[in-house]
Design a protein around this motif. Sequence first.
Motif, PDB file in Angstrom:
ATOM      1  N   ALA A 147     -57.910 -53.837 -22.539  1.00  0.00           N
ATOM      2  CA  ALA A 147     -58.466 -52.491 -22.700  1.00  0.00           C
ATOM      3  C   ALA A 147     -58.919 -51.928 -21.361  1.00  0.00           C
ATOM      4  CB  ALA A 147     -59.633 -52.523 -23.687  1.00  0.00           C
ATOM      5  N   SER A 148     -59.416 -52.806 -20.482  1.00  0.00           N
ATOM      6  CA  SER A 148     -59.836 -52.377 -19.142  1.00  0.00           C
ATOM      7  C   SER A 148     -58.646 -52.216 -18.205  1.00  0.00           C
ATOM      8  CB  SER A 148     -60.822 -53.392 -18.554  1.00  0.00           C
ATOM      9  OG  SER A 148     -61.982 -53.486 -19.351  1.00  0.00           O
ATOM     10  N   LEU A 149     -57.724 -53.197 -18.250  1.00  0.00           N
ATOM     11  CA  LEU A 149     -56.584 -53.164 -17.331  1.00  0.00           C
ATOM     12  C   LEU A 149     -55.672 -51.964 -17.591  1.00  0.00           C
ATOM     13  CD1 LEU A 149     -55.515 -56.947 -17.118  1.00  0.00           C
ATOM     14  CD2 LEU A 149     -56.820 -55.613 -15.451  1.00  0.00           C
ATOM     15  N   GLU A 150     -55.525 -51.585 -18.858  1.00  0.00           N
ATOM     16  CA  GLU A 150     -54.613 -50.495 -19.181  1.00  0.00           C
ATOM     17  C   GLU A 150     -55.109 -49.137 -18.687  1.00  0.00           C
ATOM     18  OE1 GLU A 150     -53.688 -50.604 -23.328  1.00  0.00           O
ATOM     19  OE2 GLU A 150     -52.832 -52.618 -23.211  1.00  0.00           O
ATOM     20  N   LEU A 207     -52.110 -48.129 -11.942  1.00  0.00           N
ATOM     21  CA  LEU A 207     -50.822 -48.825 -11.865  1.00  0.00           C
ATOM     22  C   LEU A 207     -50.198 -48.991 -13.249  1.00  0.00           C
ATOM     23  CD1 LEU A 207     -48.663 -50.441 -10.334  1.00  0.00           C
ATOM     24  CD2 LEU A 207     -50.100 -52.476 -10.617  1.00  0.00           C
ATOM     25  N   LEU A 208     -50.988 -49.442 -14.212  1.00  0.00           N
ATOM     26  CA  LEU A 208     -50.445 -49.649 -15.551  1.00  0.00           C
ATOM     27  C   LEU A 208     -50.248 -48.335 -16.300  1.00  0.00           C
ATOM     28  CD1 LEU A 208     -52.218 -52.902 -16.825  1.00  0.00           C
ATOM     29  CD2 LEU A 208     -50.024 -52.624 -15.705  1.00  0.00           C
ATOM     30  N   GLN A 209     -50.964 -47.299 -15.899  1.00  0.00           N
ATOM     31  CA  GLN A 209     -50.721 -45.975 -16.481  1.00  0.00           C
ATOM     32  C   GLN A 209     -49.346 -45.453 -16.069  1.00  0.00           C
ATOM     33  OE1 GLN A 209     -52.565 -44.055 -18.562  1.00  0.00           O
ATOM     34  NE2 GLN A 209     -54.190 -45.571 -18.805  1.00  0.00           N
ATOM     35  N   GLN A 222     -46.801 -47.561 -14.683  1.00  0.00           N
ATOM     36  CA  GLN A 222     -45.765 -48.558 -14.955  1.00  0.00           C
ATOM     37  C   GLN A 222     -46.050 -49.246 -16.293  1.00  0.00           C
ATOM     38  OE1 GLN A 222     -43.179 -48.916 -12.925  1.00  0.00           O
ATOM     39  NE2 GLN A 222     -43.932 -47.659 -11.225  1.00  0.00           N
ATOM     40  N   ARG A 223     -45.726 -48.581 -17.383  1.00  0.00           N
ATOM     41  CA  ARG A 223     -46.049 -49.121 -18.706  1.00  0.00           C
ATOM     42  C   ARG A 223     -45.270 -50.397 -19.027  1.00  0.00           C
ATOM     43  NH1 ARG A 223     -50.645 -47.957 -20.133  1.00  0.00           N
ATOM     44  NH2 ARG A 223     -50.132 -48.485 -22.295  1.00  0.00           N
ATOM     45  N   ARG A 224     -44.129 -50.588 -18.351  1.00  0.00           N
ATOM     46  CA  ARG A 224     -43.345 -51.790 -18.635  1.00  0.00           C
ATOM     47  C   ARG A 224     -44.042 -53.059 -18.141  1.00  0.00           C
ATOM     48  NH1 ARG A 224     -40.745 -49.279 -14.346  1.00  0.00           N
ATOM     49  NH2 ARG A 224     -40.497 -50.541 -12.447  1.00  0.00           N
ATOM     50  N   LEU A 225     -45.075 -52.901 -17.283  1.00  0.00           N
ATOM     51  CA  LEU A 225     -45.819 -54.065 -16.793  1.00  0.00           C
ATOM     52  C   LEU A 225     -46.868 -54.546 -17.794  1.00  0.00           C
ATOM     53  CD1 LEU A 225     -46.498 -53.050 -13.063  1.00  0.00           C
ATOM     54  CD2 LEU A 225     -44.773 -54.654 -13.925  1.00  0.00           C
ATOM     55  N   VAL A 226     -47.157 -53.725 -18.807  1.00  0.00           N
ATOM     56  CA  VAL A 226     -48.239 -54.069 -19.742  1.00  0.00           C
ATOM     57  C   VAL A 226     -47.945 -55.374 -20.477  1.00  0.00           C
ATOM     58  CG1 VAL A 226     -49.437 -53.366 -21.853  1.00  0.00           C
ATOM     59  CG2 VAL A 226     -49.006 -51.690 -20.044  1.00  0.00           C
ATOM     60  N   LEU A 227     -46.730 -55.522 -21.020  1.00  0.00           N
ATOM     61  CA  LEU A 227     -46.407 -56.722 -21.801  1.00  0.00           C
ATOM     62  C   LEU A 227     -46.453 -58.002 -20.965  1.00  0.00           C
ATOM     63  CD1 LEU A 227     -45.685 -57.913 -24.517  1.00  0.00           C
ATOM     64  CD2 LEU A 227     -43.271 -57.454 -24.035  1.00  0.00           C
ATOM     65  N   PRO A 228     -45.821 -58.046 -19.761  1.00  0.00           N
ATOM     66  CA  PRO A 228     -45.919 -59.280 -18.977  1.00  0.00           C
ATOM     67  C   PRO A 228     -47.348 -59.618 -18.554  1.00  0.00           C
ATOM     68  CG  PRO A 228     -44.656 -57.590 -17.780  1.00  0.00           C
ATOM     69  CD  PRO A 228     -44.847 -57.104 -19.172  1.00  0.00           C
ATOM     70  N   ILE A 229     -48.148 -58.595 -18.203  1.00  0.00           N
ATOM     71  CA  ILE A 229     -49.542 -58.856 -17.839  1.00  0.00           C
ATOM     72  C   ILE A 229     -50.324 -59.332 -19.064  1.00  0.00           C
ATOM     73  CG2 ILE A 229     -51.704 -57.777 -17.092  1.00  0.00           C
ATOM     74  CD1 ILE A 229     -50.050 -56.069 -15.171  1.00  0.00           C
ATOM     75  N   HIS A 230     -50.052 -58.716 -20.205  1.00  0.00           N
ATOM     76  CA  HIS A 230     -50.671 -59.135 -21.464  1.00  0.00           C
ATOM     77  C   HIS A 230     -50.339 -60.600 -21.757  1.00  0.00           C
ATOM     78  CE1 HIS A 230     -51.236 -58.245 -26.057  1.00  0.00           C
ATOM     79  NE2 HIS A 230     -52.181 -59.008 -25.557  1.00  0.00           N
ATOM     80  N   SER A 231     -49.102 -60.986 -21.525  1.00  0.00           N
ATOM     81  CA  SER A 231     -48.679 -62.367 -21.767  1.00  0.00           C
ATOM     82  C   SER A 231     -49.411 -63.344 -20.850  1.00  0.00           C
ATOM     83  CB  SER A 231     -47.163 -62.488 -21.566  1.00  0.00           C
ATOM     84  OG  SER A 231     -46.469 -61.617 -22.434  1.00  0.00           O
ATOM     85  N   LEU A 232     -49.573 -62.977 -19.577  1.00  0.00           N
ATOM     86  CA  LEU A 232     -50.283 -63.841 -18.626  1.00  0.00           C
ATOM     87  C   LEU A 232     -51.755 -63.990 -19.012  1.00  0.00           C
ATOM     88  CD1 LEU A 232     -48.761 -62.667 -15.215  1.00  0.00           C
ATOM     89  CD2 LEU A 232     -48.379 -64.844 -16.376  1.00  0.00           C
ATOM     90  N   VAL A 233     -52.367 -62.894 -19.458  1.00  0.00           N
ATOM     91  CA  VAL A 233     -53.772 -62.946 -19.888  1.00  0.00           C
ATOM     92  C   VAL A 233     -53.914 -63.862 -21.107  1.00  0.00           C
ATOM     93  CG1 VAL A 233     -55.658 -61.590 -20.888  1.00  0.00           C
ATOM     94  CG2 VAL A 233     -54.381 -60.690 -18.935  1.00  0.00           C
ATOM     95  N   CYS A 234     -52.975 -63.765 -22.051  1.00  0.00           N
ATOM     96  CA  CYS A 234     -53.006 -64.628 -23.242  1.00  0.00           C
ATOM     97  C   CYS A 234     -52.801 -66.094 -22.868  1.00  0.00           C
ATOM     98  CB  CYS A 234     -51.929 -64.197 -24.238  1.00  0.00           C
ATOM     99  SG  CYS A 234     -52.255 -62.625 -25.047  1.00  0.00           S
TER     100      CYS A 234
END
Length: 322
Positions: A254-257, A261-263, A265-277
């Motif tokens: 919720a903070s990172l989005e 940068l993520l605003q 480059q929306r395609r980076l959201v899923l890989p970053i989400h995966s790394l956080v998980c």
Amino acid sequence: MSEYPTFQYGKSRFDQNTFFGRFRHFLDVIDPSTLFVTEKRLQESVQLLDRFRQGTLPPGVTDAQLWQAQKIKQAIIHPDTGEKILMPFRMSGFIPFGTPVVVGLLLPNQTLASTIFWQWLNQSHNACVNYCNRNASKPAPVSKFVQGYLGAVTSAVSIAVGLNVLIQKASRFSPTTRLLVQRFIPFPAVASANVCNVVLMRHSELSEGINVLDSNGNVVGTSKVAARHALLETALTRVVLPMPILVLPPMIMASLEKLPLLQRQRRLVLPIHSLVCLAAFGLALPLAISLFPQMSQISVNQLEPEIAMATDCKIVTYNKGL
């Protein structure tokens, strides 16, 4: 001073009476490098340990080699059945194979179908992990596995879908708040289903009892009381386990989005989400399973009278499973 203490067969090289000692021990247990051990290396480890027990070790074998051999054997072979555990269902495979499921559970804007699919997939994986790492000192029919599987999936899907419906009808929430709350819905669904999963999958232990051992590792009896303690301890770890996994990533994302940068480059959201998980999973698993020793102790006075009559020990141990 050597990093490795004198080898003891069947024991941990870390103090199991402290949380930190158990944490270090379970870091060994979940080490994903053991997933890549070859059949030849596994057999060499088993043979080395057998020779240690027989007192026929070749000269030059070090404590480090013996501890590593035991780590490999314990990661791959079930202590009660002596059979190999399938790779996705070993504790060392829980994080690599479970992380994609966690990512799916936490995806925003879930549809009813996707919610059901990810809850089903998560509990299917959990059911197999629970079954493959159970206390198998007493045989259990396959029907118990099926009952536990169906119960866990039904509870998880029902709770997740029910909470989603409630949120959709909560008109007083703003769209942003509703999205944030939806991201937290997997936790109560998964936590409650995990408890159902453990209890239903291992229900036969409550009716049949589990073996309890004296200080020399000899079986002194079968106890239903010890089985209740084992299931309670395991169920508590399954409630604690999803807390960091399903609570931290939604807060962090919720903070990172909101970052520029993520605003852009929306395609980076899923890989970053995966790394956080993945990071949350890697932290949560050893913390949760370190709450209790795998070989737990219990006073003989708390057990059935026939066990107290069968041993002079005041404390006995039991394998609570993982």
